[in-house]
Design a protein around this motif. Structure first.
Motif, PDB file in Angstrom:
ATOM      1  N   ALA A 132       0.821  -1.242  -0.023  1.00 31.19           N
ATOM      2  CA  ALA A 132      -0.017  -0.214  -0.016  1.00 31.19           C
ATOM      3  C   ALA A 132       0.886   1.352   0.101  1.00 31.19           C
ATOM      4  N   ALA A 133       2.081   1.158   0.875  1.00 29.74           N
ATOM      5  CA  ALA A 133       2.730   2.277   0.687  1.00 29.74           C
ATOM      6  C   ALA A 133       3.689   2.716  -0.572  1.00 29.74           C
ATOM      7  N   TYR A 134       3.897   1.755  -1.377  1.00 29.93           N
ATOM      8  CA  TYR A 134       4.506   1.796  -2.454  1.00 29.93           C
ATOM      9  C   TYR A 134       3.390   2.454  -3.459  1.00 29.93           C
ATOM     10  N   SER A 137       2.797   6.105  -2.843  1.00 30.40           N
ATOM     11  CA  SER A 137       3.885   6.765  -3.622  1.00 30.40           C
ATOM     12  C   SER A 137       3.713   6.964  -4.840  1.00 30.40           C
ATOM     13  N   THR A 138       3.673   5.763  -5.554  1.00 31.94           N
ATOM     14  CA  THR A 138       3.692   5.735  -7.087  1.00 31.94           C
ATOM     15  C   THR A 138       2.412   6.711  -7.617  1.00 31.94           C
ATOM     16  N   LEU A 139       1.118   6.448  -7.079  1.00 32.70           N
ATOM     17  CA  LEU A 139       0.179   7.324  -7.803  1.00 32.70           C
ATOM     18  C   LEU A 139       0.110   8.506  -7.246  1.00 32.70           C
ATOM     19  N   SER A 140       0.571   8.776  -5.979  1.00 27.13           N
ATOM     20  CA  SER A 140       0.702  10.439  -5.694  1.00 27.13           C
ATOM     21  C   SER A 140       1.416  10.943  -6.534  1.00 27.13           C
ATOM     22  N   ALA A 141       2.700  10.583  -7.166  1.00 28.27           N
ATOM     23  CA  ALA A 141       3.557  11.114  -7.929  1.00 28.27           C
ATOM     24  C   ALA A 141       2.821  11.027  -9.297  1.00 28.27           C
ATOM     25  N   ILE A 142       1.981  10.125  -9.764  1.00 32.80           N
ATOM     26  CA  ILE A 142       1.404  10.474 -11.009  1.00 32.80           C
ATOM     27  C   ILE A 142       0.490  11.488 -11.033  1.00 32.80           C
ATOM     28  N   ARG A 186      13.806   4.011  -6.357  1.00 34.35           N
ATOM     29  CA  ARG A 186      13.172   4.357  -5.168  1.00 34.35           C
ATOM     30  C   ARG A 186      12.214   4.955  -5.245  1.00 34.35           C
ATOM     31  N   ARG A 187      10.677   4.669  -4.338  1.00 39.00           N
ATOM     32  CA  ARG A 187       9.572   5.468  -4.505  1.00 39.00           C
ATOM     33  C   ARG A 187       9.281   5.384  -3.105  1.00 39.00           C
ATOM     34  N   GLY A 188       9.258   6.508  -2.514  1.00 37.00           N
ATOM     35  CA  GLY A 188       8.711   6.484  -1.116  1.00 37.00           C
ATOM     36  C   GLY A 188       9.648   6.674  -0.041  1.00 37.00           C
ATOM     37  N   GLY A 189      10.989   6.621  -0.562  1.00 32.08           N
ATOM     38  CA  GLY A 189      11.904   6.497   0.606  1.00 32.08           C
ATOM     39  C   GLY A 189      12.437   5.224   0.916  1.00 32.08           C
ATOM     40  N   PRO A 190      13.497   4.913   1.765  1.00 34.69           N
ATOM     41  CA  PRO A 190      14.265   3.550   2.242  1.00 34.69           C
ATOM     42  C   PRO A 190      13.079   2.717   2.853  1.00 34.69           C
ATOM     43  N   GLU A 191      12.485   3.321   3.773  1.00 33.65           N
ATOM     44  CA  GLU A 191      11.408   2.185   4.497  1.00 33.65           C
ATOM     45  C   GLU A 191      10.358   1.908   3.821  1.00 33.65           C
ATOM     46  N   VAL A 192       9.796   2.618   2.802  1.00 35.02           N
ATOM     47  CA  VAL A 192       8.890   2.352   1.831  1.00 35.02           C
ATOM     48  C   VAL A 192       9.493   0.873   0.954  1.00 35.02           C
ATOM     49  N   MET A 193      10.644   1.274   0.619  1.00 33.75           N
ATOM     50  CA  MET A 193      11.136   0.394  -0.479  1.00 33.75           C
ATOM     51  C   MET A 193      11.493  -0.890   0.205  1.00 33.75           C
TER      52      MET A 193
END
Length: 287
Positions: A132-134, A137-142, A186-193
């Motif tokens: 969900a976090a990934y 991040s992806t859809l927010s960037a879109i 990277r999408r959303g930072g290290p913790e997300v990845m």
């Protein structure tokens, strides 16, 4: 019926390819444009406009054309090609003007009915394997990059997550091939990845899932990275481009993507080797 104006060069190319094929059929049958028009029962100028891609043929036109050329056995393939041209292109700006959720809902049934799903991605984790976090991040960037006027990322993420039930239920098989770069962008930072890559390791243990990685050191020998694509059984392939979304239903084109997938399958690594690459990517994020 008005002639459509494809928004994409890819769709226009597909339309011209159909026009060229019809012309070749006429020439192979040794018919002049006038003779074909007479046999089909229309004006000679219509033949010319179809062959030059200026007029969209109807299915009735294709029927008359195939019979005039003595090739009625090709009619199903010609009709499939015409339908592929008609539905080939979806411009992101038009598709996303009411948000992102409806696009995900629209493909729900396609995923549900698919028995063998093949996915190749060079720069992103495919949606069925995203956390969900990934996905957020992806859809927010879109949403931001394409200036989507409706902010429904939360609902779109929920739809994506709900879709993943097919990984665990039903008679489905999934084959995912990732370029190693998809693990490191990277999408959303290290913790997300780290969470995302950890989920890949868990997904690999599912009976329905086969996940492979193409290592960076492998000899490509003509198997260079291509656009991300997704194959649903052997009836449809979806391709995501910068400007829009291609839906491919023409059997010959689907076969090309199937062949490309098979070539990538030959150089990808599975099992313990794939796990090692994913674990190395996690380690690099934790340093």
């Amino acid at each position: 019926m008005p002639t459509p104006h494809p928004a994409s060069s890819s769709a226009q190319a597909a339309r011209l390819a159909l026009a060229s094929r019809l012309r070749d059929l006429r020439l192979d049958a040794q018919l002049s444009a006038r003779t074909l028009a007479a046999r089909a029962g229309w004006h000679e100028s219509k033949t010319s406009r179809i062959e030059h891609g200026k007029k969209r043929p109807t299915e009735s036109d294709l029927t008359a054309w195939a019979h005039a050329c003595g090739t009625p056995e090709l009619l199903p393939e010609l009709i499939a090609e015409l339908r592929a041209v008609d539905s080939a292109w979806l411009d992101w700006r038009r598709a996303e003007k009411t948000g992102l959720t409806h696009l995900n809902v629209a493909v729900r049934e396609l995923y549900e009915r698919t028995r063998i799903y093949r996915s190749y991605c060079q720069d992103v984790i495919p949606g069925l394997l995203q956390t969900a976090a990934y996905t957020t991040s992806t859809l927010s960037a879109i949403r931001d990059n394409r200036e989507v006027p409706v902010d429904d990322v939360t609902d779109a993420v929920a739809e994506r997550m709900a879709r993943q039930h097919i990984l665990y239920e039903g008679d489905h098989r999934f084959v995912f091939i990732l370029e190693v770069a998809a693990l490191t962008y990277r999408r959303g930072g290290p913790e997300v990845m780290i969470g995302q890559l950890g989920f890949l390791l868990k997904a690999m243990a599912l009976p329905s899932v086969s996940l492979a990685v193409i290592p960076s050191h492998i000899e490509r020998a003509g198997r260079w990275p291509v656009e991300n694509f997704y194959i649903f059984d052997d009836v449809q392939a979806n391709v995501e481009l910068v400007s829009g979304f291609l839906t491919i239903t023409q059997p010959r084109e689907i076969a090309m993507y199937m062949q490309t997938f098979a070539r990538f399958h030959e150089i990808a690594v599975f099992g313990r080797q794939a796990r090692g690459i994913i674990e190395a990517a996690i380690d690099s994020l934790q340093q």
